[in-house]
Design an enzyme around this catalytic site. Structure first.
Site, PDB file in Angstrom:
ATOM      1  CG  ASN A   1      22.385 -74.724 -64.438  1.00  0.00           C
ATOM      2  OD1 ASN A   1      22.347 -75.579 -65.322  1.00  0.00           O
ATOM      3  ND2 ASN A   1      21.310 -74.071 -64.018  1.00  0.00           N
ATOM      4  CD1 TRP A   2      28.201 -75.955 -67.489  1.00  0.00           C
ATOM      5  CD2 TRP A   2      28.398 -77.789 -68.779  1.00  0.00           C
ATOM      6  NE1 TRP A   2      29.456 -76.486 -67.300  1.00  0.00           N
ATOM      7  CE2 TRP A   2      29.603 -77.612 -68.071  1.00  0.00           C
ATOM      8  CE3 TRP A   2      28.276 -78.885 -69.636  1.00  0.00           C
ATOM      9  CZ2 TRP A   2      30.682 -78.483 -68.205  1.00  0.00           C
ATOM     10  CZ3 TRP A   2      29.349 -79.752 -69.772  1.00  0.00           C
ATOM     11  CH2 TRP A   2      30.542 -79.548 -69.072  1.00  0.00           C
ATOM     12  CE  LYS A   3      21.026 -71.089 -66.130  1.00  0.00           C
ATOM     13  NZ  LYS A   3      20.410 -69.785 -65.944  1.00  0.00           N
TER      14      LYS A   3
ATOM     15  CG  HIS B   1      17.422 -73.479 -62.220  1.00  0.00           C
ATOM     16  ND1 HIS B   1      16.868 -72.553 -63.084  1.00  0.00           N
ATOM     17  CD2 HIS B   1      18.676 -73.051 -61.954  1.00  0.00           C
ATOM     18  CE1 HIS B   1      17.778 -71.612 -63.328  1.00  0.00           C
ATOM     19  NE2 HIS B   1      18.879 -71.890 -62.655  1.00  0.00           N
TER      20      HIS B   1
ATOM     21  CD  GLU C   1      17.009 -70.858 -66.411  1.00  0.00           C
ATOM     22  OE1 GLU C   1      17.555 -71.920 -66.750  1.00  0.00           O
ATOM     23  OE2 GLU C   1      17.637 -69.797 -66.244  1.00  0.00           O
TER      24      GLU C   1
ATOM     25  CD  GLU D   1      20.474 -70.165 -59.300  1.00  0.00           C
ATOM     26  OE1 GLU D   1      21.599 -70.025 -59.770  1.00  0.00           O
ATOM     27  OE2 GLU D   1      19.567 -70.756 -59.902  1.00  0.00           O
TER      28      GLU D   1
ATOM     29  N   GLY E   1      20.799 -64.452 -65.458  1.00  0.00           N
ATOM     30  CA  GLY E   1      20.970 -64.177 -66.877  1.00  0.00           C
ATOM     31  C   GLY E   1      20.706 -62.730 -67.264  1.00  0.00           C
TER      32      GLY E   1
ATOM     33  CB  SER F   1      24.453 -61.873 -63.023  1.00  0.00           C
ATOM     34  OG  SER F   1      23.344 -61.942 -63.915  1.00  0.00           O
TER      35      SER F   1
ATOM     36  N   GLY G   1      25.800 -69.712 -63.981  1.00  0.00           N
ATOM     37  CA  GLY G   1      25.194 -70.088 -65.254  1.00  0.00           C
ATOM     38  C   GLY G   1      26.117 -69.721 -66.405  1.00  0.00           C
ATOM     39  N   GLY G   2      25.796 -68.639 -67.085  1.00  0.00           N
ATOM     40  CA  GLY G   2      26.528 -68.233 -68.288  1.00  0.00           C
ATOM     41  C   GLY G   2      28.044 -68.288 -68.156  1.00  0.00           C
TER      42      GLY G   2
HETATM   43  P1  13P Z   1      23.570 -66.800 -64.721  1.00  0.00           P
HETATM   44  O1  13P Z   1      24.887 -66.969 -63.985  1.00  0.00           O
HETATM   45  O2  13P Z   1      23.708 -66.928 -66.203  1.00  0.00           O
HETATM   46  O3  13P Z   1      22.861 -65.563 -64.283  1.00  0.00           O
HETATM   47  O4  13P Z   1      22.631 -68.036 -64.277  1.00  0.00           O
HETATM   48  C1  13P Z   1      22.492 -68.328 -62.941  1.00  0.00           C
HETATM   49  C2  13P Z   1      21.784 -69.626 -62.822  1.00  0.00           C
HETATM   50  O5  13P Z   1      20.608 -69.734 -63.145  1.00  0.00           O
HETATM   51  C3  13P Z   1      22.542 -70.785 -62.345  1.00  0.00           C
HETATM   52  O6  13P Z   1      21.714 -71.847 -62.051  1.00  0.00           O
END
Ligand code: 13P
Length: 250
Positions: free
Chosen positions: A9-11, A94, A96, A167, A173, A212, A233-234
């Site tokens: 997920n590149w956000k 998600h 967020e 999640e 994050g 993470s 994510g990251g």
């Molecule tokens: P991180 O891997 O940056 O913690 O993000 C997880 C995430 O929200 C994937 O959708």
């Protein structure tokens, strides 16, 4: 056999140049057909992703979709538009989206249904906040997140063609990963909840973990019996790290 999935997920990250570089690195370093790799770029890069990945085994999808049919909904993107760009998947719910854009369980369930109506595979994201965990509410919160989809979908059938991502909000994050045991406990709970309605579907649905995930912790998470991969994510913005994570699953 459940499919193994590593999704990135590149956000709200990326540029034309970084998308090209990231995908060409992933392509040249990972050619296996399992696990299934899926990337979730921002909408505006979907065409570029489609062009770059069209002859590969890597899939792509959207981070969100509208619950509505095309119409006067400024700023929204319809399921049909995602199909136009070769998407096979869409994330829904998600954390967020739930926290910053106030998407509640009902809206998330509507998005889940809308994705399936157009033959997109929804990846339903569920998870508790730190406060909810500390209050012992983890199972209750996740049960409610699942129930909304089960009710709107008239039961468990909707999970025949869907993926669930657990999640925990406190792990996203933050660098704080759930321990493999903590994650396994919730994954098993999710499977048991679905099994109350249909044991076969519960056994077949892929449940992936996000929060993470890194190459250093992926192997022990993926070794757990109910963890079928990761939503990253990251670390998915770094081709080497993403591929190393994918290699941690067998
Ligand atoms: P991180 O891997 O940056 O913690 O993000 C997880 C995430 O929200 C994937 O959708």
């Amino acid at each position: 056999m459940r499919s193994k999935i590593i999704a990135g997920n590149w956000k709200m990250h990326g540029s034309k140049d970084s998308v090209t570089a990231l995908l060409s690195n992933i392509k040249s370093n990972f050619a296996a057909s399992s696990p299934q790799l899926i990337v979730f770029p921002p909408y505006v890069y979907l065409e570029q992703v489609q062009q770059t990945l069209k002859d590969t085994k890597i899939q792509w999808g959207a981070q969100n979709l509208s619950a509505n049919e095309p119409g006067a909904y400024t700023g929204e993107v319809a399921a049909q538009m995602l199909l136009d760009f070769g998407c096979k998947y869409s994330l829904v719910g998600h954390s967020e989206r739930r926290s910053f854009y106030h998407e509640d369980n009902i809206l998330v369930a509507m998005k889940f249904a809308q994705a399936q109506r157009h033959h997109l595979i929804p990846i339903l994201c569920v998870g508790e906040t730190l406060q909810q965990r500390e209050q012992g509410l983890t199972e209750e919160v996740i049960r409610e997140q699942l129930q909304a989809v089960l009710l709107l979908q008239a039961g468990v059938q909707g999970f025949r063609q869907a993926v669930i991502a657990y999640e925990p909000v406190w792990a996203i994050g933050t660098g704080l990963t759930a321990t493999p045991e903590q994650a396994q406990e919730v994954h098993q709970f999710i499977r048991r909840e679905l099994a109350k309605q249909d044991e076969v579907i519960a056994a077949q649905v892929s449940i992936i973990y996000g929060g993470s995930v890194k190459a250093v912790n992926a192997k022990s998470l993926f070794a757990m019996p109910d963890i079928d991969g990761g939503l990253v994510g990251g670390a998915s913005l770094d081709a080497h790290e993403f591929v190393e994570i994918a290699k941690c699953i067998n």
